[in-house]
Write a protein that holds these residues in place. Structure first.
Motif, PDB file in Angstrom:
ATOM      1  N   TRP A 108     -12.476   3.676   5.492  1.00 16.65           N
ATOM      2  CA  TRP A 108     -11.833   2.425   5.909  1.00 16.65           C
ATOM      3  C   TRP A 108     -11.265   1.781   4.648  1.00 16.65           C
ATOM      4  CZ3 TRP A 108     -12.191   0.233  10.981  1.00 16.65           C
ATOM      5  CH2 TRP A 108     -11.634  -1.043  11.107  1.00 16.65           C
ATOM      6  N   VAL A 109      -9.989   1.422   4.684  1.00 21.19           N
ATOM      7  CA  VAL A 109      -9.336   0.803   3.531  1.00 21.19           C
ATOM      8  C   VAL A 109      -8.752  -0.537   3.962  1.00 21.19           C
ATOM      9  CG1 VAL A 109      -7.508   1.027   1.804  1.00 21.19           C
ATOM     10  CG2 VAL A 109      -8.781   3.053   2.539  1.00 21.19           C
ATOM     11  N   THR A 110      -9.082  -1.576   3.220  1.00 22.30           N
ATOM     12  CA  THR A 110      -8.555  -2.911   3.481  1.00 22.30           C
ATOM     13  C   THR A 110      -7.725  -3.359   2.287  1.00 22.30           C
ATOM     14  OG1 THR A 110     -10.475  -3.510   4.836  1.00 22.30           O
ATOM     15  CG2 THR A 110      -9.146  -5.320   3.977  1.00 22.30           C
TER      16      THR A 110
ATOM     17  N   VAL B 168      -2.397  12.404   3.438  1.00 20.42           N
ATOM     18  CA  VAL B 168      -3.373  11.588   4.158  1.00 20.42           C
ATOM     19  C   VAL B 168      -2.774  11.100   5.472  1.00 20.42           C
ATOM     20  CG1 VAL B 168      -4.536  10.833   2.053  1.00 20.42           C
ATOM     21  CG2 VAL B 168      -2.752   9.416   3.016  1.00 20.42           C
ATOM     22  N   ASP B 169      -3.651  10.820   6.408  1.00 20.02           N
ATOM     23  CA  ASP B 169      -3.237  10.284   7.708  1.00 20.02           C
ATOM     24  C   ASP B 169      -3.781   8.863   7.789  1.00 20.02           C
ATOM     25  OD1 ASP B 169      -2.485   9.891  10.344  1.00 20.02           O
ATOM     26  OD2 ASP B 169      -4.228  10.951  11.143  1.00 20.02           O
ATOM     27  N   ILE B 170      -2.913   7.880   7.955  1.00 18.83           N
ATOM     28  CA  ILE B 170      -3.327   6.480   7.978  1.00 18.83           C
ATOM     29  C   ILE B 170      -3.094   5.891   9.351  1.00 18.83           C
ATOM     30  CG2 ILE B 170      -2.857   4.182   7.068  1.00 18.83           C
ATOM     31  CD1 ILE B 170      -2.575   5.285   4.416  1.00 18.83           C
ATOM     32  N   SER B 171      -4.113   5.186   9.843  1.00 18.34           N
ATOM     33  CA  SER B 171      -4.025   4.510  11.123  1.00 18.34           C
ATOM     34  C   SER B 171      -4.333   3.026  10.899  1.00 18.34           C
ATOM     35  CB  SER B 171      -5.046   5.134  12.082  1.00 18.34           C
ATOM     36  OG  SER B 171      -5.125   4.376  13.258  1.00 18.34           O
ATOM     37  N   ILE B 172      -3.308   2.169  11.059  1.00 16.01           N
ATOM     38  CA  ILE B 172      -3.494   0.723  10.883  1.00 16.01           C
ATOM     39  C   ILE B 172      -4.360   0.210  12.029  1.00 16.01           C
ATOM     40  CG2 ILE B 172      -2.349  -1.525  10.729  1.00 16.01           C
ATOM     41  CD1 ILE B 172      -1.719   0.325   8.360  1.00 16.01           C
ATOM     42  N   GLN B 173      -5.398  -0.557  11.693  1.00 17.66           N
ATOM     43  CA  GLN B 173      -6.318  -1.113  12.686  1.00 17.66           C
ATOM     44  C   GLN B 173      -5.954  -2.557  13.034  1.00 17.66           C
ATOM     45  OE1 GLN B 173      -8.818   1.045  14.018  1.00 17.66           O
ATOM     46  NE2 GLN B 173      -7.373   2.343  12.911  1.00 17.66           N
ATOM     47  N   THR B 174      -5.909  -3.419  12.019  1.00 20.91           N
ATOM     48  CA  THR B 174      -5.537  -4.825  12.211  1.00 20.91           C
ATOM     49  C   THR B 174      -4.802  -5.295  10.962  1.00 20.91           C
ATOM     50  OG1 THR B 174      -7.588  -5.697  11.240  1.00 20.91           O
ATOM     51  CG2 THR B 174      -7.583  -5.322  13.633  1.00 20.91           C
ATOM     52  N   TYR B 175      -4.085  -6.417  11.102  1.00 21.34           N
ATOM     53  CA  TYR B 175      -3.419  -6.984   9.936  1.00 21.34           C
ATOM     54  C   TYR B 175      -3.169  -8.470  10.161  1.00 21.34           C
ATOM     55  CZ  TYR B 175       0.780  -6.463  12.797  1.00 21.34           C
ATOM     56  OH  TYR B 175       1.700  -6.536  13.795  1.00 21.34           O
ATOM     57  N   SER B 176      -2.983  -9.173   9.059  1.00 22.92           N
ATOM     58  CA  SER B 176      -2.624 -10.590   9.064  1.00 22.92           C
ATOM     59  C   SER B 176      -1.878 -10.848   7.765  1.00 22.92           C
ATOM     60  CB  SER B 176      -3.887 -11.469   9.154  1.00 22.92           C
ATOM     61  OG  SER B 176      -4.590 -11.435   7.921  1.00 22.92           O
TER      62      SER B 176
ATOM     63  N   MET C 114       0.848  -1.154   0.000  1.00 24.20           N
ATOM     64  CA  MET C 114       0.000   0.000   0.000  1.00 24.20           C
ATOM     65  C   MET C 114       0.906   1.232   0.000  1.00 24.20           C
ATOM     66  SD  MET C 114      -2.893   1.261   2.790  1.00 24.20           S
ATOM     67  CE  MET C 114      -3.576  -0.346   2.965  1.00 24.20           C
ATOM     68  N   MET C 115       0.655   2.123  -0.946  1.00 22.63           N
ATOM     69  CA  MET C 115       1.406   3.380  -1.028  1.00 22.63           C
ATOM     70  C   MET C 115       0.402   4.519  -1.009  1.00 22.63           C
ATOM     71  SD  MET C 115       4.257   2.276  -3.904  1.00 22.63           S
ATOM     72  CE  MET C 115       3.980   3.735  -4.780  1.00 22.63           C
ATOM     73  N   TYR C 116       0.799   5.665  -0.473  1.00 22.16           N
ATOM     74  CA  TYR C 116      -0.104   6.803  -0.388  1.00 22.16           C
ATOM     75  C   TYR C 116       0.694   8.090  -0.324  1.00 22.16           C
ATOM     76  CZ  TYR C 116       1.117   6.050   4.482  1.00 22.16           C
ATOM     77  OH  TYR C 116       1.811   5.851   5.643  1.00 22.16           O
ATOM     78  N   LYS C 117       0.011   9.195  -0.582  1.00 18.50           N
ATOM     79  CA  LYS C 117       0.652  10.505  -0.528  1.00 18.50           C
ATOM     80  C   LYS C 117       0.684  11.007   0.908  1.00 18.50           C
ATOM     81  CE  LYS C 117      -0.545  11.917  -5.165  1.00 18.50           C
ATOM     82  NZ  LYS C 117      -1.144  12.938  -5.996  1.00 18.50           N
ATOM     83  N   ASP C 118       1.577  11.943   1.166  1.00 12.49           N
ATOM     84  CA  ASP C 118       1.733  12.507   2.507  1.00 12.49           C
ATOM     85  C   ASP C 118       0.517  13.277   3.002  1.00 12.49           C
ATOM     86  OD1 ASP C 118       4.249  11.485   2.812  1.00 12.49           O
ATOM     87  OD2 ASP C 118       5.273  13.273   2.103  1.00 12.49           O
TER      88      ASP C 118
ATOM     89  N   ILE D  98      -7.676   3.022   8.722  1.00 14.50           N
ATOM     90  CA  ILE D  98      -8.577   4.151   8.556  1.00 14.50           C
ATOM     91  C   ILE D  98      -7.741   5.273   7.956  1.00 14.50           C
ATOM     92  CG2 ILE D  98      -9.952   5.909   9.715  1.00 14.50           C
ATOM     93  CD1 ILE D  98     -10.853   3.787  11.670  1.00 14.50           C
ATOM     94  N   VAL D  99      -8.226   5.802   6.851  1.00 11.51           N
ATOM     95  CA  VAL D  99      -7.521   6.860   6.144  1.00 11.51           C
ATOM     96  C   VAL D  99      -8.295   8.157   6.350  1.00 11.51           C
ATOM     97  CG1 VAL D  99      -6.726   7.661   3.883  1.00 11.51           C
ATOM     98  CG2 VAL D  99      -6.655   5.215   4.437  1.00 11.51           C
ATOM     99  N   LYS D 100      -7.587   9.181   6.824  1.00  6.79           N
ATOM    100  CA  LYS D 100      -8.196  10.498   7.007  1.00  6.79           C
ATOM    101  C   LYS D 100      -7.650  11.432   5.934  1.00  6.79           C
ATOM    102  CE  LYS D 100      -8.459   9.920  11.986  1.00  6.79           C
ATOM    103  NZ  LYS D 100      -7.877  10.323  13.263  1.00  6.79           N
ATOM    104  N   ILE D 101      -8.574  12.031   5.195  1.00 15.86           N
ATOM    105  CA  ILE D 101      -8.220  13.007   4.175  1.00 15.86           C
ATOM    106  C   ILE D 101      -9.031  14.255   4.498  1.00 15.86           C
ATOM    107  CG2 ILE D 101      -8.129  13.513   1.711  1.00 15.86           C
ATOM    108  CD1 ILE D 101      -8.442  10.430   1.279  1.00 15.86           C
ATOM    109  N   GLY D 102      -8.380  15.246   5.039  1.00 17.39           N
ATOM    110  CA  GLY D 102      -9.108  16.433   5.491  1.00 17.39           C
ATOM    111  C   GLY D 102     -10.064  16.039   6.611  1.00 17.39           C
ATOM    112  N   ASN D 103     -11.350  16.331   6.443  1.00 21.39           N
ATOM    113  CA  ASN D 103     -12.368  15.976   7.437  1.00 21.39           C
ATOM    114  C   ASN D 103     -13.021  14.627   7.153  1.00 21.39           C
ATOM    115  OD1 ASN D 103     -11.970  18.363   8.848  1.00 21.39           O
ATOM    116  ND2 ASN D 103     -13.413  19.476   7.542  1.00 21.39           N
TER     117      ASN D 103
END
Length: 168
Positions: free
Chosen positions: A31-33, A7-15, A1-5, A22-27
């Motif tokens: 949810w991105v899986t 955005v704010d990304i918070s990893i929830q779970t992984y396997s 997964m790649m993204y631009k600066d 959860i990706v925050k873009i502005g307001n």
């Protein structure tokens, strides 16, 4: 997964088969899986069951992208054996049950190729992005594209929430 600066990304779970974030873009929050479906068709119902459980927890709009190892119709395969109709139906039913929409790529189609020549060449669309209807309604300018990679049997799929947005 790649993204631009931006955005704010918070990893929830992984396997080994997924990464939830959860990706925050502005307001806005979405949810991105990132997902890898079982290669063995007999184990794919486990993959669909897993995503169904994730879908039950998601409160935001939802995007799932990755290698599903599944196809929705005969147009998603060229060469080799025909796709087993039961596998197509199972994948379609899964998408319908969760009201997930397949995002067709603007550029490219097949995402996997066996890199053989002539009659032995097989191409398949195994990788994709899907999203919930509320996400589609909120992000109306989404686009997806396939970028060919010569050194690999899998191509890269790109997803952009704003690519089709008209210029002001």
């Amino acid at each position: 997964m790649m993204y631009k600066d931006v955005v704010d990304i918070s990893i929830q779970t992984y396997s080994k088969h997924h990464i939830d974030s959860i990706v925050k873009i502005g307001n806005n929050r979405i949810w991105v899986t990132g997902f890898y479906g079982h290669h063995n068709p007999n184990d794919r119902s486990t993959s669909w069951g897993f995503l169904q459980r994730v879908g039950e927890v998601v409160k935001e709009e939802w995007v799932v992208g990755g290698d599903f190892n599944a196809m929705l119709n005969d147009a998603e395969k060229e060469g080799g054996r025909r796709i087993v109709r039961a596998h197509i139906n199972e994948f379609r039913d899964f998408l319908d049950d969760l009201a997930l929409v397949d995002i067709k790529p603007d550029r490219g189609w097949f995402t996997w190729v066996n890199n053989r020549n002539g009659d032995r060449l097989i191409k398949e669309r195994l990788d994709r992005f899907i999203m919930t209807v509320p996400a589609m309604e909120n992000y109306t300018f989404t686009s997806s594209s396939v970028v060919r990679r010569i050194q690999s049997d899998h191509d890269v799929i790109l997803f952009d929430l704003y690519r089709r947005q008209p210029m002001s």
